[in-house]
Design an enzyme around this catalytic site. Sequence first.
Site, mmCIF file in Angstrom:
data_model
loop_
_atom_site.group_PDB
_atom_site.id
_atom_site.type_symbol
_atom_site.label_atom_id
_atom_site.label_comp_id
_atom_site.label_asym_id
_atom_site.label_seq_id
_atom_site.Cartn_x
_atom_site.Cartn_y
_atom_site.Cartn_z
ATOM 1 C CB ALA A 61 -0.875 -0.012 1.244
ATOM 2 N N GLY A 102 0.546 -4.836 1.244
ATOM 3 C CA GLY A 102 -0.649 -4.823 0.405
ATOM 4 C C GLY A 102 -0.418 -5.488 -0.941
ATOM 5 C CD GLU A 105 -2.967 -7.316 3.208
ATOM 6 O OE1 GLU A 105 -2.673 -6.124 2.984
ATOM 7 O OE2 GLU A 105 -3.714 -7.676 4.133
ATOM 8 C CD GLU A 125 1.242 -5.327 6.102
ATOM 9 O OE1 GLU A 125 1.965 -6.293 6.428
ATOM 10 O OE2 GLU A 125 0.741 -5.221 4.973
#
Length: 699
Positions: A61, A102, A105, A125
């Site tokens: 992300a 991310g 993911e 994270e």
Amino acid sequence: MSPSRHAQSSIAVVRLDNPPVNALSHRERVRLLAELTRAEEDAAIGAIVLIGNAEFFSAGADIREFGTPAAAATPNLHTLIRRLEQCAKPTIAAISGSCLGGGFEFALGCHYRIALADARVGLPEVKLGLIPGAGGTQRLPRAVGLATAVNMIVSGEPVQARELASTALFDRIFDGDLENGAQVFARETLAAGGRTPRLRDRAMDDPRCEPFLQFARNMVRANSGPYPAPLAAVEAIAASATAASFEEGARREREIFLGLIGAPESLALRHVFFAERAAAKIADIPPDTPTRPVRSVAVIGAGTMGGGITMNFLNAGLPVTLLEVSRDALDKGVATIRHNYDNTVRKGRLSHDDLERRMALLSTTVAYSDLANADLIVEAVFEDISVKERVFRELDRIAKKGAILATNTSTLDVNRIARSTSRPGDVLGMHFFSPANIMRLMEVVRGEATAKDALATVLQLARKIRKLAVVSGVCDGFIGNRMLHRYSAQASFLLEEGCLPEQVDRVIEKFGFAMGPFRVADLAGNDIGWAIRKRRYAEGREVACATIADRLCEMGRFGQKSSAGWYDYRPGDRTPYPNPEVTALIERTSRELGISRRKIDDQEIIDRLVYALVNEGARVLEEHIAQRASDIDLVYLNGYGFPPWRGGPMFYADTVGLDEVVHTIGRFARGRHGELWQPAALLSRLAGSGQRFSAPERA
Ligand code: NAD
């Protein structure tokens, strides 16, 4: 579609393409969703390959979006992943390089994952005080099992694809051409019927999961100190096994994620993340500033610092010529370097061959003429201005044109040292911290004449020798020691007014400092500060304020080296034991100073020590000695043991609120030595207008 139709259809290749790290920012998500939709709607397409580049599938992300509307803007990461998962055509993540957070993911949302054997996947994270928030804690355990998922998510460390070959994470791991391999895999998938399996549909029904989860909770709780994220990650992973459905587990993950995103620990860790990226940016030195080649280095002085400094360059493969006043001093210095490397070999962190390779890069001399070819010369001789000036005059005579001349001085005037040469543009400070081969921080001291390319070169070199460089202007003590001076003065005053060393150390260590001021002083040697103070008293540069510390030294209590300092030490034991004579000395000094000792509460100790740093930090900022508040934070986090989860002194002040800080400082200004508590103009101004030192999440 029939298998034969499948075989004829083409494969769409959708590229993640958002340099430099393919972060999944809002714009990138919009683009990926559009491409995905186009491929899905195109009847000629049978399967969709999602691929990055050699270095990055995606680093994850875009953390600049965290906590901002852009993170939630449609499509958010969840929407995108759900679309991949629900796509009627097989989606295949083809992974090379790093696939993190991310980005991983996103790959977990695809129907298939294939990877080059050396690709690295991970969910880092927790390192930012968070947990994966887009299904990672629910899908990863379904692919690799609970134990591996806990390991990966709680450590945050990436793992090579080849190490996960025995799990269900990857459908194929290979070496060679990834895109080609992806095409082959896609065709085979279509030929086999074009199934679209989803990780979310895999059952989690391991009967041993409860005892394992309890074990994981206990281990993680015992090892995560003040950080809430690791244990929270275990709870989210547990939900993958215990929740009634995937959706319910994902909801639990979301709740936990949202609980962490505004937590002070995560805000602080994200502040540090940005601070480190900002520190290398210098306002008037653009990134394309030319740099000078540094292929060989010389170090002058083979003492405590010179030896450690030398090791940094040897470790990075740079040849070093070490100069000393005598062969004896050189032999001693080289023996210490070898001894340090031997210890690393003994601990299994360096091979014997590497040790020899590094030592082979080292040569020694007592003749300045042997330094004539060095691209960089770092001086680490005694802290005495006349000795340093003599050394720099000599360097000016022999160094080649364009060589960078650096001093490791802690307190002396870098401008004056520069003026002792005919080339002040080539002179700057490289202020390493002890032990110089270990400590990550380096203050790079920019003199008034330092050339931009010289500074840019040293900043670039810092990365090569794995130091975190923070630029400081010239002043007494630069950023770190100048602020420390204020902190140490408060520590002394606290003793005079009612504290004992063990109370001050206990409180500030509980606040999170690696070591309290008196334990640090005993470790470093009380005699060092004493010598500096005596010089300053003689020069009239300092009024005697460290009365107790001076008397301690008069008693010969120099610290651990004499088994007695602020505390007593027993042979082979670094535990500090309070000493009644020191207590008596402190109480007697208070009496002589006419101070009636009072009970000082823990909060006052924290406020006085930390706000002394903050107020001086504000002055350092307003005088442009530091470029930005976050640089000051980095200095304290990496050089002085400030607790990382508090983000550094300036960020901590922001967290408390600057008006509150000013209010408390005002209270101290009415107390003893109140003259030292005049709030810095910048601090008052920011507090008055409701501002902070650092913009939240940015540097
Ligand atoms: P040190 O006494 O351990 O070493 C100094 C060395 O310099 C000695 O080996 C000495 O023989 C040599 N030397 C002296 N004059 C010389 C000359 N003219 N030519 C060549 N060599 C000469 O001292 P140190 O602790 O390594 O400190 C060196 C410098 O680093 C000082 O400026 C100090 O302020 C700075 N510094 C020290 C620390 C620390 O924690 N020790 C931290 C940061 C910076």
